[in-house]
Design an enzyme around this catalytic site. Structure first.
Site, PDB file in Angstrom:
ATOM      1  N   ARG A  35       0.841  -1.001  -0.011  1.00  0.00           N
ATOM      2  CA  ARG A  35      -0.005   0.009  -0.070  1.00  0.00           C
ATOM      3  C   ARG A  35       0.768   1.293   0.069  1.00  0.00           C
ATOM      4  O   ARG A  35       0.328   2.338  -0.814  1.00  0.00           O
ATOM      5  CB  ARG A  35      -0.795  -0.023   1.293  1.00  0.00           C
ATOM      6  N   LYS A 200     -18.214 -17.555   0.989  1.00  0.00           N
ATOM      7  CA  LYS A 200     -19.705 -17.131   1.103  1.00  0.00           C
ATOM      8  C   LYS A 200     -20.608 -16.758   0.153  1.00  0.00           C
ATOM      9  O   LYS A 200     -20.193 -15.644  -0.569  1.00  0.00           O
ATOM     10  CB  LYS A 200     -19.480 -16.209   2.505  1.00  0.00           C
ATOM     11  N   GLY A 356      -9.549  -9.188  -1.867  1.00  0.00           N
ATOM     12  CA  GLY A 356      -8.999  -9.955  -0.626  1.00  0.00           C
ATOM     13  C   GLY A 356      -8.183 -11.169  -1.227  1.00  0.00           C
ATOM     14  O   GLY A 356      -6.930 -11.101  -1.853  1.00  0.00           O
ATOM     15  N   GLY A 379     -12.580  -4.195  -0.431  1.00  0.00           N
ATOM     16  CA  GLY A 379     -14.041  -3.887   0.021  1.00  0.00           C
ATOM     17  C   GLY A 379     -14.523  -2.752  -1.134  1.00  0.00           C
ATOM     18  O   GLY A 379     -15.601  -2.935  -1.458  1.00  0.00           O
TER      19      GLY A 379
END
Ligand code: AMP
Length: 400
Positions: A35, A200, A356, A379
């Protein structure tokens, strides 16, 4: 808004929102500086123009104000190294007298790093007064923190209203993130395949729904595939399943059919008798997994099936691994998909990897420079693909 690369920062104090939320070990050493590195081109361009840079970032999740653990001062030495000799000073607070004096003293071609924005609870609340105090520090506002663009925080969105349109802009990282996401979402060359994996279904419903209006094919792998398998009447043993999402899975498959989007589920799976790298393994059709066994990776037929679709696609979006890639026994499917994406990219397709664990997978397997773009924006990228307006983008693009 202005365009960063066209702007001359000579004599200007540029207030730059970066995402320096990097992982540290117990000795306060940075274990992954991706980052920070991603923000360097933006900082260097301002310095090269003869401007000065005031950096602001959040860092971790401090609960009660300032703390040693979450101080951005731990990053100074590393930043100095990456900036190769450009002077970097530090202010113990991001607002108030100390920050204002440090900003005032700042000379052209110097960098000032402000202390963690989240030491003030007003940051996450999007407090206007706090945003105004930050805004005072610079002549021009630059948002280069794509990773927090989905948050309407003081430094990512609210602050923009204190700057006229020609004094606010995206930094180079943000520009390239937005351009590559736009290319996939709104200018995709067809066929366009979205490869969605991970654990998920519930996390990915909105993305799949939004992509049904844009993609030609959607590949569903990873743990979430078994909810779809069960919803279609399959037997999935003790594979991961979200019972309360069976109707949603059926609904998505029905909508896909209506919209002529081809949903690909793994025809076979590498199954295991427990969730461990030492487990006993076998192969089974994904819709006929024996009791007591679970699918932990896509099988060889599914690899061929998925790779064929990928190789014939012109635009590729990948989010989420095909199996439990953290365990060596179950990483083959994820590796095969990464390889197919790299090959398609070499043949001229545009590929974007984001969100992710698929980013960790391309890094771990050494494919990061073999795809067109690896997003830094977990996100934020997911929300972008859900079709949401990101406050950090809107705030810069809006006229005030
Ligand atoms: P997500 O954060 O939703 O993208 O999920 C990533 C996680 O999904 C990784 O930690 C994987 O180990 C996990 N995962 C992928 N495939 C499976 C599977 N078949 N069963 C259980 N977990 C899985």
């Amino acid at each position: 808004m202005s365009k960063f690369s066209d702007y001359n920062f000579k004599g200007q104090k540029a207030l730059v929102r970066v995402d320096f939320n990097v992982p540290l070990n117990e000795k306060y050493e940075i274990t992954d500086d991706t980052r920070i590195k991603a923000a360097i081109p933006t900082i260097k361009k301002i310095i090269d123009d003869g401007g000065s840079v005031i950096l602001m970032s959040h860092f971790g999740r401090p609960k009660d104000g300032p703390s040693e653990k979450y101080s951005l001062k731990h990053l100074i030495n590393h930043l100095l190294k990456l900036l190769g000799g450009i002077p970097v000073s530090f202010a113990d607070d991001c607002i108030g007298k100390e920050a204002e004096q440090a900003a005032k003293k700042l000379q052209p071609k110097e960098v000032l790093l402000l202390e963690n924005l989240r030491f003030h609870k007003e940051e996450e609340k999007g407090d206007e007064k706090f945003a105004g105090q930050l805004a005072k520090l610079g002549d021009v506002y630059i948002n280069d923190a794509f990773g927090t663009a989905h948050r309407a925080h003081a430094s990512t969105a609210i602050i923009a209203k204190f700057f006229p349109p020609d004094k606010k802009m995206f930094g180079l990282l943000m520009e390239s993130e937005v351009a590559s996401a736009e290319k996939v979402l709104h200018q995709s060359e067809k066929p366009f395949v979205a490869i969605i994996g991970g654990a998920k279904v519930s996390d990915k419903i909105l993305i799949i729904e939004n992509l049904l209006d844009r993609a030609t094919d959607i590949i569903i792998g990873g743990g979430m595939a078994y909810t779809f398998m069960k919803a279609a009447g399959g037997k999935i043993g003790k594979s991961l399943c979200e019972e309360d999402r069976l109707d949603t899975a059926n609904d998505l498959m029905k909508k896909a059919q209506e919209k002529n989007v081809c949903i690909h589920l793994p025809s076979d799976s590498l199954i295991a008798n427990n969730f461990s790298n030492e487990a006993e393994t076998s192969m089974a059709p994904s819709n006929n997994i024996p009791d007591g066994w679970m699918g932990l990776d896509i099988g060889p037929n599914a690899c061929t099936q998925f790779c064929n679709v990928i190789k014939h696609s012109k635009t590729i979006l990948w989010n989420g691994p095909m199996g439990v890639f953290e365990m060596q026994k179950f990483q083959h499917g994820t590796k095969a998909v990464a390889t197919a994406i790299a090959e398609a990219t070499e043949d001229g397709s545009f590929s974007l990897v984001g969100g992710g664990d698929s980013v960790s997978a391309v890094n771990q397997f050494g494919f990061a420079d073999k795809v067109s773009y690896v997003s830094t924006g977990g996100g934020a990228l997911l929300e972008y693909f859900e079709g949401k307006t990101l406050p950090g983008i809107a705030a810069i693009a809006e006229k005030n």
